[in-house]
Design an enzyme around this catalytic site. Structure first.
Site, PDB file in Angstrom:
ATOM      1  N   HIS A 189       0.456   9.898   5.647  1.00  0.00           N
ATOM      2  CA  HIS A 189      -0.351   8.676   5.602  1.00  0.00           C
ATOM      3  C   HIS A 189       0.538   7.438   5.612  1.00  0.00           C
ATOM      4  O   HIS A 189       0.245   6.452   6.311  1.00  0.00           O
ATOM      5  CB  HIS A 189      -1.237   8.697   4.357  1.00  0.00           C
ATOM      6  CG  HIS A 189      -2.066   7.469   4.185  1.00  0.00           C
ATOM      7  ND1 HIS A 189      -1.824   6.548   3.183  1.00  0.00           N
ATOM      8  CD2 HIS A 189      -3.118   6.988   4.883  1.00  0.00           C
ATOM      9  CE1 HIS A 189      -2.705   5.573   3.272  1.00  0.00           C
ATOM     10  NE2 HIS A 189      -3.499   5.800   4.295  1.00  0.00           N
ATOM     11  N   GLU A 200       1.762   6.804   9.085  1.00  0.00           N
ATOM     12  CA  GLU A 200       0.734   6.143   9.888  1.00  0.00           C
ATOM     13  C   GLU A 200       0.733   4.638   9.640  1.00  0.00           C
ATOM     14  O   GLU A 200       0.642   3.828  10.568  1.00  0.00           O
ATOM     15  CB  GLU A 200      -0.633   6.742   9.559  1.00  0.00           C
ATOM     16  CG  GLU A 200      -1.814   5.992  10.149  1.00  0.00           C
ATOM     17  CD  GLU A 200      -2.958   5.840   9.164  1.00  0.00           C
ATOM     18  OE1 GLU A 200      -3.512   4.726   9.070  1.00  0.00           O
ATOM     19  OE2 GLU A 200      -3.290   6.830   8.473  1.00  0.00           O
ATOM     20  N   HIS A 201       0.853   4.246   8.364  1.00  0.00           N
ATOM     21  CA  HIS A 201       0.890   2.819   8.022  1.00  0.00           C
ATOM     22  C   HIS A 201       2.117   2.133   8.625  1.00  0.00           C
ATOM     23  O   HIS A 201       2.044   0.991   9.071  1.00  0.00           O
ATOM     24  CB  HIS A 201       0.920   2.646   6.499  1.00  0.00           C
ATOM     25  CG  HIS A 201      -0.430   2.597   5.873  1.00  0.00           C
ATOM     26  ND1 HIS A 201      -0.910   1.502   5.207  1.00  0.00           N
ATOM     27  CD2 HIS A 201      -1.427   3.515   5.824  1.00  0.00           C
ATOM     28  CE1 HIS A 201      -2.130   1.744   4.765  1.00  0.00           C
ATOM     29  NE2 HIS A 201      -2.460   2.965   5.118  1.00  0.00           N
ATOM     30  N   GLU A 237      -4.379   0.860  -2.366  1.00  0.00           N
ATOM     31  CA  GLU A 237      -5.394   1.744  -1.782  1.00  0.00           C
ATOM     32  C   GLU A 237      -5.701   2.912  -2.717  1.00  0.00           C
ATOM     33  O   GLU A 237      -6.868   3.303  -2.891  1.00  0.00           O
ATOM     34  CB  GLU A 237      -4.884   2.257  -0.434  1.00  0.00           C
ATOM     35  CG  GLU A 237      -5.933   2.897   0.436  1.00  0.00           C
ATOM     36  CD  GLU A 237      -5.410   3.282   1.807  1.00  0.00           C
ATOM     37  OE1 GLU A 237      -6.132   3.998   2.521  1.00  0.00           O
ATOM     38  OE2 GLU A 237      -4.287   2.868   2.168  1.00  0.00           O
TER      39      GLU A 237
END
Length: 430
Positions: A47, A50-51, A127
């Site tokens: 993840h 991806e960021h 998040e």
């Protein structure tokens, strides 16, 4: 014209579908590597990667990546799932070469600058905090963790504050080099596209990408089931009841999808009508079935007030028992129509089609045509769905609940009230 597929010399699969009615193109690179491919000390790295994808390469800054695509009115993004990571864009037909160049630049030459990394780690910590403060998010994280205890397939995609803060630029580079190989990747475009031209652009940009990923495939998943409850002082309670589902490849996958629609796929579904409309026991209830490459999970989610919990769960369990006794032909017909309509509607979206084709290529090694999918639906019978219900809901349940859940029945009582092979289920007391 249908889907056209080519394979480059390095093993990279390239596919296109021309949609004559549109002027834009949705395209992207899908990688068969997601959250479940992480090692124990890499929880959340897929993840974070991806960021970091759009935070700069050796020839483009983060600003340059964003401005170049938006200068032509395009969009660019990325996503991480349990089993895949995707990098995708949507542009007008003349700007396809630019989009391919930017996506290729990201995959082959990202810097993962330490200062950008520190900022993005802070964003992900926010998040994670937001997810923890959102009960209908956290209940699903706990649901998969409980269903697949101590396995990467069950872990939150976001990671933990401790792991996310620990990652370095070198670790991100190493992770990408281990996980990303052409044989585990597909490049797909749908819309106003010409196959041969697209293949040439991909070949020019990614034809020399490394052939193989170095890492082994993740371990086979094992459904465990169990119970998790988190008492919180909230206005409502989030409850998920689940069972072992079916993997994409097995015979009962599409039957499980249709069964979830019959039980809780819309306003005419059994659970919506019985639980919400007739009894008013919750403000939201639906069923779902998630398939993975080697397993699956079937679940029912309900959101309700504290005073209705004690009655709500027995009613849901009762509906599951009834499904094992009989499914009506009219229910099957309605669910088939819903499923088919969803397929047709998604085919009208270039982004949905690109994603669907990529998923099929990664899972099955080939695109699956609409006619074949419709035929699989047509072969379903009420007898098969009834039999599946009896088998599905006799597996060990997974129960997760967040909120004022003190009146929720004990796990053993819920388990014993469900149909078990050869054993008559006990009635779950209200």
């Amino acid at each position: 014209m249908g889907v056209e597929v080519s394979r480059l010399s390095n093993g990279l699969t390239v596919a296109t579908e021309t949609l004559p009615q549109v002027e834009s193109v949705a395209l992207g690179v899908w990688v068969k590597s997601g959250a479940r491919n992480e090692r124990e000390d890499e929880h959340g790295m897929a993840h974070l990667l991806e960021h970091m994808a759009f935070k700069g390469t050796n020839k483009r800054s983060a600003w340059k990546i964003a401005s170049e695509i938006e200068d032509v009115g395009g969009e660019i993004n990325a996503a991480t799932s349990v089993e895949t990571t995707s990098f995708y864009a949507r542009v007008l037909r003349d700007d396809v070469p630019l989009a391919i160049d930017i996506l290729s630049d990201i995959l082959t030459d990202s810097r993962f600058d330490e200062h950008e990394l520190e900022r993005e780690q802070h964003v992900i910590l926010q998040e994670i905090g937001a997810a923890h403060d959102t009960p209908d998010d956290i209940v699903f994280d706990r649901f998969t963790e409980t269903a697949f205890r101590h396995q990467t397939i069950g872990r939150s995609i976001l990671g933990t504050p401790e792991t996310v803060k620990s990652f370095t630029s070198k670790q991100l580079h190493d992770f990408m080099e281990r996980q990303y190989g052409a044989e585990r990747m597909v490049v797909v475009a749908a819309g106003a596209i010409k196959h041969d031209e697209f293949v040439r652009e991909v070949e020019r940009n990614l034809g020399s990408f490394r052939t193989k990923a170095e890492s082994a495939l993740p371990q086979y998943a094992h459904y465990v089931g169990g119970d998790y409850r988190e008492n919180r002082d909230l206005m409502d309670a989030q409850i998920v009841l689940g069972f072992e589902g079916r993997a994409y490849h097995v015979r009962d996958f599409y039957a499980s999808q249709v069964l979830s629609m019959i039980l809780g796929g819309g306003m005419s579904s059994r659970l919506f009508q019985e639980v919400r409309e007739k009894r008013g026991l919750c403000y939201s209830v639906y069923a779902f079935h998630w398939g993975f490459s080697d397993t699956g999970i079937f679940g029912i989610h309900a959101a309700t007030g504290q005073s209705d919990i004690a009655e709500l769960v027995p009613v849901i369990v009762s509906e599951l028992q009834k499904a094992g006794d009989a499914i009506l032909q009219e229910e099957l017909n309605r669910a088939r129509a819903q499923y088919r309509a969803g397929l047709v509607m998604s085919a009208e979206s270039s982004a949905s089609r690109a994603s669907q084709i990529a998923r099929q290529l990664l899972l099955f090694g080939r695109p699956i045509g609409m006619d074949e999918l419709v035929e699989r639906l047509s072969n379903l019978t009420v007898e098969r769905l009834t039999d599946l219900s009896g088998r599905l809901f006799s597996t060990k349940p997974t129960v997760t609940a967040v909120g004022p859940v003190g009146t929720l029945a004990p796990y053993e009582a819920i388990r014993d009230a469900l149909p078990t092979s050869g054993i008559t289920a006990r009635r779950l007391a209200v």
